[in-house]
Scaffold this motif. Structure first.
Motif, PDB file in Angstrom:
ATOM      1  N   ILE A 138       4.242  -1.173   4.578  1.00 53.74           N
ATOM      2  CA  ILE A 138       3.912  -1.279   3.164  1.00 53.74           C
ATOM      3  C   ILE A 138       5.205  -1.425   2.366  1.00 53.74           C
ATOM      4  CG2 ILE A 138       2.661  -0.208   1.245  1.00 53.74           C
ATOM      5  CD1 ILE A 138       0.896  -0.597   3.763  1.00 53.74           C
ATOM      6  N   ASP A 139       5.305  -2.482   1.588  1.00 54.24           N
ATOM      7  CA  ASP A 139       6.474  -2.693   0.730  1.00 54.24           C
ATOM      8  C   ASP A 139       6.083  -2.328  -0.697  1.00 54.24           C
ATOM      9  OD1 ASP A 139       8.504  -3.672  -0.950  1.00 54.24           O
ATOM     10  OD2 ASP A 139       9.000  -5.278   0.458  1.00 54.24           O
ATOM     11  N   PRO A 140       6.490  -1.144  -1.179  1.00 51.84           N
ATOM     12  CA  PRO A 140       6.064  -0.705  -2.506  1.00 51.84           C
ATOM     13  C   PRO A 140       6.742  -1.453  -3.651  1.00 51.84           C
ATOM     14  CG  PRO A 140       7.559   0.901  -1.569  1.00 51.84           C
ATOM     15  CD  PRO A 140       7.325  -0.141  -0.514  1.00 51.84           C
ATOM     16  N   VAL A 141       7.866  -2.092  -3.405  1.00 49.99           N
ATOM     17  CA  VAL A 141       8.553  -2.835  -4.462  1.00 49.99           C
ATOM     18  C   VAL A 141       7.893  -4.201  -4.654  1.00 49.99           C
ATOM     19  CG1 VAL A 141      10.751  -3.876  -5.158  1.00 49.99           C
ATOM     20  CG2 VAL A 141      10.719  -1.601  -4.096  1.00 49.99           C
ATOM     21  N   LYS A 142       7.688  -4.929  -3.563  1.00 46.67           N
ATOM     22  CA  LYS A 142       7.057  -6.254  -3.629  1.00 46.67           C
ATOM     23  C   LYS A 142       5.532  -6.165  -3.658  1.00 46.67           C
ATOM     24  CE  LYS A 142      10.903  -8.547  -1.401  1.00 46.67           C
ATOM     25  NZ  LYS A 142      11.367  -9.262  -0.203  1.00 46.67           N
ATOM     26  N   ARG A 143       5.012  -4.956  -3.443  1.00 48.27           N
ATOM     27  CA  ARG A 143       3.568  -4.705  -3.438  1.00 48.27           C
ATOM     28  C   ARG A 143       2.857  -5.631  -2.460  1.00 48.27           C
ATOM     29  NH1 ARG A 143       1.936  -1.122  -7.403  1.00 48.27           N
ATOM     30  NH2 ARG A 143      -0.186  -1.888  -7.353  1.00 48.27           N
ATOM     31  N   MET A 144       3.349  -5.594  -1.229  1.00 47.37           N
ATOM     32  CA  MET A 144       2.725  -6.393  -0.179  1.00 47.37           C
ATOM     33  C   MET A 144       2.651  -5.568   1.101  1.00 47.37           C
ATOM     34  SD  MET A 144       5.578  -9.153   0.896  1.00 47.37           S
ATOM     35  CE  MET A 144       6.991  -8.675   1.863  1.00 47.37           C
ATOM     36  N   VAL A 145       1.789  -6.044   2.006  1.00 46.82           N
ATOM     37  CA  VAL A 145       1.593  -5.381   3.286  1.00 46.82           C
ATOM     38  C   VAL A 145       1.906  -6.381   4.395  1.00 46.82           C
ATOM     39  CG1 VAL A 145      -0.074  -4.241   4.809  1.00 46.82           C
ATOM     40  CG2 VAL A 145      -0.191  -3.876   2.335  1.00 46.82           C
ATOM     41  N   ILE A 146       2.714  -5.936   5.333  1.00 46.35           N
ATOM     42  CA  ILE A 146       2.969  -6.716   6.543  1.00 46.35           C
ATOM     43  C   ILE A 146       2.114  -6.080   7.623  1.00 46.35           C
ATOM     44  CG2 ILE A 146       4.699  -7.522   8.192  1.00 46.35           C
ATOM     45  CD1 ILE A 146       6.797  -6.875   5.922  1.00 46.35           C
ATOM     46  N   HIS A 147       1.141  -6.840   8.099  1.00 45.78           N
ATOM     47  CA  HIS A 147       0.171  -6.326   9.068  1.00 45.78           C
ATOM     48  C   HIS A 147       0.482  -6.927  10.432  1.00 45.78           C
ATOM     49  CE1 HIS A 147      -4.259  -6.509  10.613  1.00 45.78           C
ATOM     50  NE2 HIS A 147      -3.610  -5.521  11.175  1.00 45.78           N
ATOM     51  N   HIS A 148       0.919  -6.090  11.348  1.00 45.26           N
ATOM     52  CA  HIS A 148       1.130  -6.510  12.736  1.00 45.26           C
ATOM     53  C   HIS A 148      -0.076  -6.024  13.523  1.00 45.26           C
ATOM     54  CE1 HIS A 148       5.314  -7.580  11.964  1.00 45.26           C
ATOM     55  NE2 HIS A 148       5.460  -6.416  11.358  1.00 45.26           N
ATOM     56  N   LYS A 149      -0.691  -6.943  14.258  1.00 48.16           N
ATOM     57  CA  LYS A 149      -1.899  -6.623  15.022  1.00 48.16           C
ATOM     58  C   LYS A 149      -1.699  -7.024  16.478  1.00 48.16           C
ATOM     59  CE  LYS A 149      -6.797  -7.710  15.371  1.00 48.16           C
ATOM     60  NZ  LYS A 149      -7.926  -8.435  14.792  1.00 48.16           N
ATOM     61  N   ARG A 150      -2.127  -6.142  17.379  1.00 52.12           N
ATOM     62  CA  ARG A 150      -2.050  -6.466  18.805  1.00 52.12           C
ATOM     63  C   ARG A 150      -3.027  -7.601  19.098  1.00 52.12           C
ATOM     64  NH1 ARG A 150       0.122  -3.584  22.828  1.00 52.12           N
ATOM     65  NH2 ARG A 150       0.073  -1.621  21.670  1.00 52.12           N
ATOM     66  N   GLY A 151      -2.505  -8.662  19.708  1.00 54.43           N
ATOM     67  CA  GLY A 151      -3.336  -9.803  20.098  1.00 54.43           C
ATOM     68  C   GLY A 151      -3.564  -9.799  21.602  1.00 54.43           C
ATOM     69  N   ALA A 152      -3.929 -10.955  22.113  1.00 53.35           N
ATOM     70  CA  ALA A 152      -4.171 -11.109  23.539  1.00 53.35           C
ATOM     71  C   ALA A 152      -2.864 -10.958  24.319  1.00 53.35           C
ATOM     72  CB  ALA A 152      -4.793 -12.474  23.816  1.00 53.35           C
ATOM     73  N   GLU A 153      -2.984 -10.362  25.501  1.00 42.31           N
ATOM     74  CA  GLU A 153      -1.849 -10.136  26.394  1.00 42.31           C
ATOM     75  C   GLU A 153      -0.717  -9.432  25.651  1.00 42.31           C
ATOM     76  OE1 GLU A 153      -0.942 -13.632  28.695  1.00 42.31           O
ATOM     77  OE2 GLU A 153      -3.069 -14.129  28.839  1.00 42.31           O
ATOM     78  N   THR A 154       0.445 -10.035  25.505  1.00 45.96           N
ATOM     79  CA  THR A 154       1.578  -9.378  24.848  1.00 45.96           C
ATOM     80  C   THR A 154       1.823  -9.907  23.437  1.00 45.96           C
ATOM     81  OG1 THR A 154       3.118 -10.972  25.812  1.00 45.96           O
ATOM     82  CG2 THR A 154       2.716  -8.928  27.051  1.00 45.96           C
ATOM     83  N   LEU A 155       0.895 -10.667  22.899  1.00 44.14           N
ATOM     84  CA  LEU A 155       1.054 -11.279  21.584  1.00 44.14           C
ATOM     85  C   LEU A 155       0.882 -10.251  20.464  1.00 44.14           C
ATOM     86  CD1 LEU A 155       1.360 -14.006  20.041  1.00 44.14           C
ATOM     87  CD2 LEU A 155      -1.134 -14.107  20.010  1.00 44.14           C
ATOM     88  N   ILE A 156       1.769 -10.303  19.483  1.00 42.66           N
ATOM     89  CA  ILE A 156       1.632  -9.510  18.265  1.00 42.66           C
ATOM     90  C   ILE A 156       1.436 -10.507  17.132  1.00 42.66           C
ATOM     91  CG2 ILE A 156       2.719  -7.859  16.685  1.00 42.66           C
ATOM     92  CD1 ILE A 156       2.105  -6.722  19.498  1.00 42.66           C
ATOM     93  N   GLU A 157       0.296 -10.420  16.457  1.00 37.90           N
ATOM     94  CA  GLU A 157      -0.013 -11.314  15.342  1.00 37.90           C
ATOM     95  C   GLU A 157       0.443 -10.655  14.053  1.00 37.90           C
ATOM     96  OE1 GLU A 157      -4.248 -11.793  15.625  1.00 37.90           O
ATOM     97  OE2 GLU A 157      -4.122 -12.631  17.646  1.00 37.90           O
ATOM     98  N   THR A 158       1.039 -11.435  13.147  1.00 42.19           N
ATOM     99  CA  THR A 158       1.552 -10.892  11.896  1.00 42.19           C
ATOM    100  C   THR A 158       0.963 -11.641  10.718  1.00 42.19           C
ATOM    101  OG1 THR A 158       3.622 -10.253  12.961  1.00 42.19           O
ATOM    102  CG2 THR A 158       3.649 -10.420  10.570  1.00 42.19           C
ATOM    103  N   ARG A 159       0.546 -10.867   9.723  1.00 38.49           N
ATOM    104  CA  ARG A 159       0.026 -11.415   8.468  1.00 38.49           C
ATOM    105  C   ARG A 159       0.713 -10.671   7.337  1.00 38.49           C
ATOM    106  NH1 ARG A 159      -5.437  -9.931   5.659  1.00 38.49           N
ATOM    107  NH2 ARG A 159      -5.384 -11.401   3.955  1.00 38.49           N
ATOM    108  N   ILE A 160       1.187 -11.407   6.360  1.00 41.12           N
ATOM    109  CA  ILE A 160       1.807 -10.810   5.181  1.00 41.12           C
ATOM    110  C   ILE A 160       0.919 -11.136   4.001  1.00 41.12           C
ATOM    111  CG2 ILE A 160       3.856 -10.746   3.716  1.00 41.12           C
ATOM    112  CD1 ILE A 160       5.441 -11.780   6.188  1.00 41.12           C
ATOM    113  N   THR A 161       0.510 -10.107   3.270  1.00 39.55           N
ATOM    114  CA  THR A 161      -0.421 -10.333   2.171  1.00 39.55           C
ATOM    115  C   THR A 161      -0.141  -9.395   1.000  1.00 39.55           C
ATOM    116  OG1 THR A 161      -2.768 -10.515   1.583  1.00 39.55           O
ATOM    117  CG2 THR A 161      -2.171  -8.772   3.134  1.00 39.55           C
ATOM    118  N   ALA A 162      -0.469  -9.881  -0.175  1.00 41.60           N
ATOM    119  CA  ALA A 162      -0.324  -9.068  -1.381  1.00 41.60           C
ATOM    120  C   ALA A 162      -1.671  -8.810  -2.043  1.00 41.60           C
ATOM    121  CB  ALA A 162       0.613  -9.760  -2.372  1.00 41.60           C
ATOM    122  N   ALA A 163      -2.745  -9.330  -1.446  1.00 37.74           N
ATOM    123  CA  ALA A 163      -4.070  -9.153  -2.038  1.00 37.74           C
ATOM    124  C   ALA A 163      -5.137  -9.312  -0.969  1.00 37.74           C
ATOM    125  CB  ALA A 163      -4.287 -10.178  -3.147  1.00 37.74           C
TER     126      ALA A 163
END
Length: 184
Positions: A138-163
């Motif tokens: 959680i970035d409280p200054v930019k008011r955004m969330v970086i979401h890292h999610k476990r994917g298939a096998e060893t993949l880590i999926e990342t999404r950055i969102t502010a809304a």
């Protein structure tokens, strides 16, 4: 202020050493690191995300629990972190437990002193734990969330969102990004 130990420690030794100290510490690769005092923005954001996680779990009727900061997550024999919030599923932990053994979601709120660690060492460390499915930064200054999610096998999926919502499946609920921040 307590003196940090000079020798390397295991997680068990660290937990015994840190248990009755008023300051907060984390252990990385056997070395003890003091946690810096937090700013009001950090504390308010931490509380907002903890509240949002708890509400999301309750509304979804999931057999999961949110724990605020203060509980340790063990990465390996020489590394343990204390996230700003976590979610685990199943029966409630013993009231005297200091370690959450199977977190599904871990959350860190960025601060100027921890940004590199949260996005580097902790990202790699948390995903070494098989139960961790989501790591929210959680970035409280930019008011955004970086979401890292476990994917298939060893993949880590990342999404950055502010809304909008973040899908936290498993365990199976949505978290509204706006709810993760203190009201301005």
């Amino acid at each position: 202020m307590s003196v940090q130990p000079k020798s390397r420690m295991s997680v068990e030794e660290f937990l015994a050493w840190a248990e009755h100290r008023p300051e907060r510490f984390e252990l990385f690769d056997g070395e003890v690191f003091a946690m810096a005092p937090q700013r009001v923005r950090h504390a308010e954001t931490k509380f907002a995300v903890q509240f949002a996680l708890r509400a999301g779990l309750r509304d979804a009727g999931l057999p999961c629990h949110m724990l605020p900061d203060g509980v340790t997550v063990r990465v390996d024999d020489a590394t343990s972190f204390e996230p700003d919030a976590l979610v685990y599923c199943g029966p409630r932990l013993d009231a005297d437990a200091t370690v959450a053994p199977t977190p599904v979601i871990v959350v860190e709120v960025l601060s100027s002193s921890t940004g590199r660690i949260d996005t580097g060492q902790k990202l790699a460390g948390y995903f070494r734990i098989p139960s961790v499915m989501h790591y929210l930064i959680i970035d409280p200054v930019k008011r955004m969330v970086i979401h890292h999610k476990r994917g298939a096998e060893t993949l880590i999926e990342t999404r950055i969102t502010a809304a909008g919502p973040i899908d936290l499946t498993p365990p199976g609920f949505r978290l509204d990004v706006a709810a993760c921040f203190a009201e301005s």
